[in-house]
Design an enzyme around this catalytic site. Structure first.
Site, short mmCIF file in Angstrom:
data_model
loop_
_atom_site.label_atom_id
_atom_site.label_comp_id
_atom_site.label_asym_id
_atom_site.label_seq_id
_atom_site.Cartn_x
_atom_site.Cartn_y
_atom_site.Cartn_z
N ASP A 20 0.87 -1.18 0.00
CA ASP A 20 0.00 0.00 0.00
C ASP A 20 0.90 1.22 0.00
OD1 ASP A 20 -2.55 -1.51 0.52
OD2 ASP A 20 -1.47 -2.02 2.35
N ASP A 130 -6.05 -7.54 -2.19
CA ASP A 130 -6.82 -6.94 -1.10
C ASP A 130 -7.90 -6.00 -1.61
OD1 ASP A 130 -7.50 -6.58 1.54
OD2 ASP A 130 -6.01 -5.03 1.93
N HIS A 356 -6.73 0.95 -3.14
CA HIS A 356 -7.90 0.78 -2.29
C HIS A 356 -7.83 1.55 -0.98
CE1 HIS A 356 -5.16 -2.71 -1.78
NE2 HIS A 356 -5.28 -2.42 -0.51
#
Length: 914
Positions: A20, A130, A356
């Protein structure tokens, strides 16, 4: 653990890190750790041939981010990518599926492939480790990208706090499944049933390794359909396990009957496909939204976290794919270079907000502040492309027919960049007169000359000389400047006006010309009004009656259907987090029903009528003090007992509703001045349509969803994702609610099938695996949102309601020009087609070939035909994949038109070679 006789098992250990870019730390803090990770990885690859390979999380942006700091290591990266020890791509970033547009996902795949090919070849892995649920068209998008698989962690299995996963209760018998899209495309789905960290931190010491592998092997075998077992050696921001070769050697000693290998995705897929019996696998079709789970861990309410980000994202996507790309394509035909480099930069900058944890609004405040800057950067580049392109187009339009009105004529062009003919209210700002500072007058004299410009005696005419009703706002003295390509900037003073009028029947992807001219003859006076009294708005198709509390009825005059009690607002507490909404137990929702509103006529013209509705609404100021205690104690949000505070504040609502002459829908603009915390605001539209299903806009699809959730669902809330609209219909009537950047809705099980649209959600923490306060996620201050209610006959697609909802997303393009001859007619479109089942998606140029590419998708479950004709000279039509690789030629007729069949729910791209 005991082994099964005759069963040869292989443990595939795949090293990776799920990266991320930003989340519980700001981007640059994660960035520093990324540099450290890749440094360590390169050193390990340099020094240990037994460390076989590493998967760079499916996203090429990792390479960009690393080399931004470590450009000297590009050759080392290249070496291991070439050797197949570093696997890269196929994406540019790992995006959220439901909150990013179809075209953004296509550009993501295209740019990921382009970046990968600078080093070698992209890994053909459909990687969604994810992603918060997956759209139904994913299998088709994968197949069109040359990918036959999808690896994913969410969508068919319950998850809980800190991504703990259930041992059962999901839709497939195995971690391997067949996933089928609505068009029939199929891919091999690989569910990370034990998450994408089930092989993380493998022990080297034998006693620890024994305990580790006893549990891990058993867990993997619960779900695997073959003896090929997958172990993911990594997790979120996980550093490289440098002693993995030694850990694997320990496992081999402990379990000589099991083959342990440091594997990779291509080898694992080859082994699984060779070992599995597809007839034993479950086939799952369509969307993967965790709809057959308890509903508590779906993360669906990220669709309403920080709504302002979703609005900025929608604006950025629309400007790039629906305005800049088609306008630049037309400008290229007229001789202007297509700015591929600028588009790549603008798309990359926008997509850096699409992971995300970014677009979902579920990160710390610093992350989302930086996102706002990225949105603005991308938009500024896009606006420049739009401005440059529309000017080229306007200069090519033949406006010489306006010369008959004399020298004091102000021509301009209105452009419709949607896939349907369009009529609607348009505003344009015109320079009625300019005086450049280079002319030598003093600033005072320049200003006085502009102030003295006579604006009287003018009318608005179309290309045929028809006089149109309009309103003019004098914007007064203004400063401006030109930036010529061949000289220094040219500042000027001007007298500026704003004209507003109805532009009628502007063709698909086309334009229509107008002029503001002087006329001395007697002009007809427009006296028509769309307002009756002070509470009724009415046009040919719609009648709206406003009540004292600001709610209203909407009558579809075409079929005599009336919708009642529309436009009431609902307010509830929210003791959840950025990921999930949680209403306090036993709380009763507040509404504006019966709350007297201040109602005022705002606009009354022959082409548009608007009414302003104001509420001063007393609501609780926040949650009570217990919420802070529960957050600090990491109480899982479904188990919280906090309530709302007894202290109240006034939330001001300003709603403007408007209808247009000939309009199909009622436009709604709501401004919320939010002083409260820990709450949610929705607007309610009861449909009173009896149906068990509804339809919603998603990526390249209008899927059907059940109104009643599955039996497994225990969450009282059944909120879901949308993109452009949600619709409830029966055989006779339907109501489509279009929105702009409002990605969350719910169809209430209240006996009226009320459509509830989330306008604002205020929360104070990130959530997930710890306590991360996010005071800016309370979204204090003013927020403005837009919607359109579109009543229609029974089918939203064939009635044109869906087309209206798609047009609602896309602004008009206007451009002032002058009197000149040109190669484009005053009313013009380069393409013509007619098909109610096909939604137009994009028009752009291919960088390698210079070919023009148009894309549609079939909204229906039936085959349909596309007949396309072009006014642009061409030599060859062909079908292409989303990667713009030619798949088959299309025969054209003598007049240069083509016809092709489009399959059910097919995404079809047509290339035109000139």
């Amino acid at each position: 653990m005991e082994t099964t006789p005759g069963k040869s098992r292989t443990a595939h250990i795949i090293s990776h890190t799920h990266w991320d870019r930003e989340w519980y730390l700001p981007y640059e803090k994660h960035h520093v750790r990324l540099v450290q990770l890749v440094d360590a990885l390169l050193d390990k690859l340099d020094g240990d041939s037994e460390y076989k390979s590493f998967y760079l999380d499916g996203q090429t942006i990792i390479l960009d981010d690393y080399l931004q700091v470590r450009p000297e290591n590009q050759e080392r990266l290249q070496k291991y990518i070439t050797e197949g020890r570093l696997l890269i791509g196929p994406w540019y970033i790992l995006q959220d599926a439901f909150l990013t547009s179809g075209e953004a996902n296509v550009r993501n795949m295209q740019i990921g492939h382009q970046d990968s090919k600078r080093y070698g070849e992209p890994s053909k892995i459909g990687y969604f480790p994810d992603t918060f649920g997956l759209v139904g068209q994913t299998p088709q998008l994968m197949q069109q990208s040359g990918i036959t698989n999808a690896f994913f962690g969410r969508g068919v299995k319950p998850t809980g706090f800190n991504n703990t996963v259930s041992d059962g209760g999901y839709e497939s018998s195995f971690s391997e499944l067949i996933w089928e899209g609505p068009d029939g495309s199929k891919v091999l789905g690989i569910l990370f049933a034990n998450w994408y960290s089930n092989g993380n931190e493998v022990p080297v010491e034998e006693a620890e390794a024994k305990v580790f592998w006893e549990r891990k092997l058993e867990d993997a075998e619960k779900f695997a359909s073959t003896s090929e077992l997958l172990f993911m050696n990594g997790c979120d921001h996980q550093p490289v396990q440098l002693d993995l070769p030694e850990a694997i050697e320990t496992a081999r000693k402990l379990y000589p009957d099991i083959t342990f290998i440091h594997s990779n995705f291509p080898d694992y897929l080859k082994a699984v496909e060779g070992a599995m019996d597809r007839s034993n696998l479950t086939s799952v079709k369509g969307e993967l939204r965790s709809q057959r789970t308890d509903g508590w861990g779906t993360l669906v309410n990220t669709a309403s976290a920080r709504v302002y980000l979703k609005q900025m994202n929608q604006e950025g996507q629309v400007m790039l794919e629906k305005l800049a790309e088609p306008l630049a394509s037309f400008a290229q035909v007229l001789g202007k270079d297509y700015p591929h480099h600028l588009f790549t930069y603008a798309w990359k900058t926008l997509m850096q907000n699409h992971p995300h944890d970014s677009i979902c609004g579920c990160s710390v405040d610093e992350v989302h502040r930086e996102m706002v800057t990225r949105f603005e950067k991308s938009r500024h580049v896009t606006e420049t492309i739009v401005d440059d392109s529309k000017q080229v187009i306007a200069e090519a339009v033949d406006t010489s027919n306006f010369a008959k009105y004399g020298g004091d004529v102000l021509p301009f062009v209105v452009m419709n960049m949607t896939g349907w003919s369009r009529t609607g209210t348009v505003s344009i700002v015109l320079d009625a007169a300019r005086l450049y500072l280079r002319e030598g007058f003093s600033l005072e004299e320049t200003a006085n000359r502009m102030k003295e410009v006579d604006l009287n005696g003018r009318v608005l005419v179309d290309e045929q000389g028809n006089i149109l009703a309009y309103t003019m706002e004098d914007l007064g003295l203004q400063f401006g400047y030109d930036l010529p390509d061949d000289m220094f900037r040219q500042p000027y003073m001007c007298r500026r006006v704003k004209l507003t009028f109805q532009s009628a029947e502007v063709p698909t992807l086309g334009l229509r010309s107008y002029a503001w001219v002087r006329r001395t003859d007697e002009l007809p006076l427009a006296v028509n009004s769309l307002i009756h009294g002070d509470r009724v708005l009415e046009n040919e198709a719609l009648k709206v009656e406003i009540k004292d509390d600001g709610s209203f009825t909407l009558c579809d005059k075409n079929i005599g259907k009336t919708y009642r009690d529309l436009g009431m607002y609902e307010n509830t507490g929210d003791i959840g987090n950025e990921y999930m909404y949680m209403q306090p137990v036993d709380e009763q929702a507040l509404t504006t029903k019966g709350l007297k509103a201040n109602i005022t006529i705002l606009e009354d013209t022959p082409y548009r009528a608007s009414v302003e509705i104001k509420h001063d609404w007393e609501i609780p100021a926040s949650a009570d003090e217990l919420l802070d205690d529960e957050q600090r104690a990491l109480v899982y949000y479904p188990e919280r007992k906090a309530q709302r505070s007894s202290r109240t504040v006034i939330m001001k609502l300003r709603t403007v509703i408007s209808i247009e002459l000939g309009g199909k829908g009622l436009h709604i603009e709501t401004t919320i001045d939010n002083p409260a915390k820990d709450h949610r605001v929705r607007v309610l539209f009861p449909t009173d349509i009896n149906n068990t299903v509804h339809h919603v806009d998603s990526m390249f699809e209008v899927p059907e969803r059940d109104i009643e959730p599955a039996t497994e669902w225990s969450n009282p809330s059944n909120t879901q994702h949308q993109q452009a609209f949600v619709d409830i219909s029966d055989d006779k009537a339907g109501l489509t609610v279009a929105n702009f950047g409002l990605n969350e809705y719910e169809v209430l099980r209240d006996g009226r099938n009320t459509i509830a649209i989330t306008l604002l959600r205020s929360v104070g923490e990130l959530g997930d695996w710890g306590l991360f306060p996010t005071p800016e996620a309370q979204c204090l201050g003013k927020h403005t949102v837009r919607m359109e209610l579109i009543p229609h006959t029974g089918n939203g697609m064939t009635s044109g309601a869906y087309a209206e909802a798609y047009q609602f997303q896309i602004p008009w393009v206007v451009c002032q020009t002058d009197i000149h001859e040109g190669v484009i007619a005053p009313v013009y479109t380069p393409f013509e087609w007619e098909n109610k089942e096909l939604a137009f998606s994009s028009l752009k140029m291919n960088e390698a070939t210079g070919d023009m590419l148009l894309r549609w998708y079939n909204m229906s479950q039936e085959k349909t035909d596309l007949s396309l004709s072009s006014a642009i000279p061409q030599h060859h039509f062909y079908k292409t994949t989303i990667l713009e690789e030619e798949s088959q030629p299309i025969a054209s007729s003598a007049n240069g038109s083509v016809s092709l069949q489009v399959g059910p729910c097919e995404i079809v791209t047509v290339g035109i070679r000139r």
